[in-house]
Design a protein around this motif. Structure first.
Motif, PDB file in Angstrom:
ATOM      1  N   ALA A   1      -7.767 -19.184  34.290  1.00 14.19           N
ATOM      2  CA  ALA A   1      -6.557 -19.494  34.426  1.00 14.19           C
ATOM      3  C   ALA A   1      -5.615 -18.845  33.041  1.00 14.19           C
ATOM      4  O   ALA A   1      -4.746 -18.074  33.166  1.00 14.19           O
ATOM      5  N   GLN A   2      -6.188 -19.078  32.021  1.00 10.09           N
ATOM      6  CA  GLN A   2      -5.814 -18.597  30.749  1.00 10.09           C
ATOM      7  C   GLN A   2      -5.875 -16.963  30.683  1.00 10.09           C
ATOM      8  O   GLN A   2      -4.953 -16.205  30.480  1.00 10.09           O
TER       9      GLN A   2
ATOM     10  N   SER B   1      -6.030 -14.490  21.512  1.00  6.82           N
ATOM     11  CA  SER B   1      -6.861 -14.755  22.845  1.00  6.82           C
ATOM     12  C   SER B   1      -8.476 -14.380  22.527  1.00  6.82           C
ATOM     13  O   SER B   1      -9.228 -15.095  23.032  1.00  6.82           O
TER      14      SER B   1
ATOM     15  N   ASP C   1      -7.505 -28.676  30.734  1.00  8.30           N
ATOM     16  CA  ASP C   1      -6.378 -27.838  30.987  1.00  8.30           C
ATOM     17  C   ASP C   1      -5.265 -27.778  30.273  1.00  8.30           C
ATOM     18  O   ASP C   1      -5.258 -28.456  29.266  1.00  8.30           O
ATOM     19  N   HIS C   2      -4.344 -27.111  30.669  1.00  3.22           N
ATOM     20  CA  HIS C   2      -2.980 -27.107  29.881  1.00  3.22           C
ATOM     21  C   HIS C   2      -2.414 -28.268  29.315  1.00  3.22           C
ATOM     22  O   HIS C   2      -1.752 -28.442  28.391  1.00  3.22           O
ATOM     23  N   ALA C   3      -2.778 -29.431  30.252  1.00  5.89           N
ATOM     24  CA  ALA C   3      -2.050 -30.622  29.939  1.00  5.89           C
ATOM     25  C   ALA C   3      -2.904 -31.478  29.402  1.00  5.89           C
ATOM     26  O   ALA C   3      -2.500 -32.983  29.039  1.00  5.89           O
ATOM     27  N   ARG C   4      -4.137 -31.572  29.509  1.00  6.92           N
ATOM     28  CA  ARG C   4      -5.133 -32.529  29.182  1.00  6.92           C
ATOM     29  C   ARG C   4      -6.290 -31.983  27.692  1.00  6.92           C
ATOM     30  O   ARG C   4      -6.955 -31.099  28.131  1.00  6.92           O
TER      31      ARG C   4
ATOM     32  N   ASP D   1      -9.652 -23.577  33.998  1.00  4.42           N
ATOM     33  CA  ASP D   1      -8.754 -23.386  33.002  1.00  4.42           C
ATOM     34  C   ASP D   1      -9.167 -22.208  32.347  1.00  4.42           C
ATOM     35  O   ASP D   1      -8.164 -21.404  31.937  1.00  4.42           O
TER      36      ASP D   1
ATOM     37  N   ASN E   1     -11.392 -27.252  37.495  1.00  3.00           N
ATOM     38  CA  ASN E   1     -10.532 -28.270  37.634  1.00  3.00           C
ATOM     39  C   ASN E   1     -10.055 -28.539  38.877  1.00  3.00           C
ATOM     40  O   ASN E   1      -9.424 -29.747  39.403  1.00  3.00           O
TER      41      ASN E   1
ATOM     42  N   ASP F   1      -3.428 -15.359  33.089  1.00  4.37           N
ATOM     43  CA  ASP F   1      -1.902 -15.457  32.220  1.00  4.37           C
ATOM     44  C   ASP F   1      -1.937 -14.122  31.353  1.00  4.37           C
ATOM     45  O   ASP F   1      -0.829 -13.509  31.170  1.00  4.37           O
TER      46      ASP F   1
ATOM     47  N   LYS G   1      -9.687 -17.546  20.867  1.00  7.93           N
ATOM     48  CA  LYS G   1      -9.514 -18.702  21.647  1.00  7.93           C
ATOM     49  C   LYS G   1     -10.419 -18.728  22.778  1.00  7.93           C
ATOM     50  O   LYS G   1     -10.697 -19.714  23.048  1.00  7.93           O
TER      51      LYS G   1
ATOM     52  N   ARG H   1     -10.136 -28.367  25.672  1.00  7.27           N
ATOM     53  CA  ARG H   1      -9.102 -28.992  26.502  1.00  7.27           C
ATOM     54  C   ARG H   1      -9.623 -28.704  27.937  1.00  7.27           C
ATOM     55  O   ARG H   1     -10.431 -27.908  28.158  1.00  7.27           O
TER      56      ARG H   1
END
Length: 348
Positions: free
Chosen positions: A39-40, A111, A125-128, A36, A208, A43, A114, A123
């Motif tokens: 991945a950030q 960022s 990932d982006h959803a959990r 994750d 992940n 992005d 963060k 977190r």
């Protein structure tokens, strides 16, 4: 002399090959990682590139447009030799880049905090989000010449040139080095982080997806640098437990004597596992006092904090001007008050 038809075929083949190569970039690790944090970061690269292209692409297109419109053969183009200023044009030229710079600055500021490597994860990932009762896996990393040593203090094992972690569990890395500055980098996991002698840096990350990922040194550190790589295994909880059990079953012991032999420079060192590890070894490596008789850096810092040489003399120690010698180390350590020589470390 070659005719255009004769070179057209090879030219199209070359162009096709370049397009195919660029297409493969969509699967590049930095832009398609398995962790994750990475991945950030990927992005951010894409977002920053897009924002900059908002200026670059129009400028390039307008360059070709102006060259075509105001070509010498275009007699219909307006010719104004006295033109020197346009308020509307100035507003466009300065306002658009200024807005993009402000946006990039805001994104960078947010960022930077963060994705601070020292910041614990919040977190998976982006959803959990991270559950409150989840404890990160602690891994202590030592960059050596030219290999990686990993301590697992909770599990009581250590490995050389092999790293593993359960999927979706936060990992808290503590990193140091033996002789020279190095950089720990697993592209699928997170950005690189430096490891330096006598200092400790930290990195928080998570993997992940199950798989085997490449880890490396991304900072040149000598002739064995190219072989200073390792495999990072993303495993299920069951697979990680089996991996730990396998390391313990091999029965090798890592203590100060074994470490001093391991610390000798080697190139393309094979994977090693240690099932019995001195629990204080990482701290002695960090504080540069593995060899017997060496004063640990945290002891030196405790003496300095308490008053330096005057403190030592107040404790009845008649020492030379240089109190940081191996001969004086035992006497000073024995004379320190309980709790003064804590496991303090110098952090970046």
């Amino acid at each position: 002399m070659l005719q255009s038809k004769e070179i057209r075929g090879p030219a199209w083949l070359t162009a096709t090959a370049l397009v195919a190569a660029l297409t493969g970039c969509s699967n590049a690790v930095v832009l398609n990682p398995a962790g994750d944090i990475a991945a950030q970061q990927g992005d951010l690269v894409m977002l920053a590139t897009f924002l900059m292209l908002l200026i670059i692409v129009p400028v390039i297109l307008l360059t070709f447009f102006f060259a075509w419109k105001y070509r010498q053969s275009n007699t219909e183009a307006e010719y104004d030799p006295d033109f020197h200023h346009s308020t509307k044009l100035e507003l466009v030229i300065w306002t658009a880049p200024l807005i993009i710079v402000i946006i990039l600055g805001a994104i960078t500021w947010i960022s930077t905090h963060k994705l601070d490597p020292y910041r614990p994860l919040d977190r998976i990932d982006h959803a959990r989000p991270l559950a409150e009762n989840v404890q990160p896996l602690t891994v202590e990393v030592v960059a050596m010449d030219w290999k990686w040593l990993f301590f697992y203090p909770e599990q009581g094992i250590a490995t050389v040139n092999e790293l593993a972690a359960p999927v979706d569990r936060p990992i808290h890395f503590k990193l140091t080095s033996t002789t020279t500055m190095n950089a720990f980098y697993v592209p699928d996991l997170a950005g690189m982080i430096y490891a330096m002698p006598g200092m400790q840096t930290e990195l928080n990350a998570v993997i992940n997806k199950e798989g085997v990922y490449k880890g490396m040194s991304s900072h040149y550190s000598g002739p064995g640098f190219s072989g200073m790589t390792f495999k990072f295994h993303g495993l299920s909880n069951e697979g990680f437990a089996e991996w730990i059990a396998k390391a313990k079953a091999e029965g090798k012991t890592l203590d100060r004597t074994t470490y001093l032999d391991l610390a000798k420079p080697t190139e393309r060192h094979p994977v090693e596992r240690y099932g019995n590890v001195d629990p204080k070894l990482y701290h002695t490596v960090l504080n540069r006092c593995v060899e017997e008789g060496q004063m640990c850096m945290h002891t030196m810092m405790a003496i300095d904090k308490a008053g330096g040489e005057s403190y030592a003399r107040a404790k009845g120690l008649n020492l030379s001007a240089d109190i940081c010698t191996t001969e004086d180390a035992a006497k000073i350590t024995a004379a320190l008050e309980p709790g003064v020589a804590t496991e303090a470390v110098i952090q970046q």
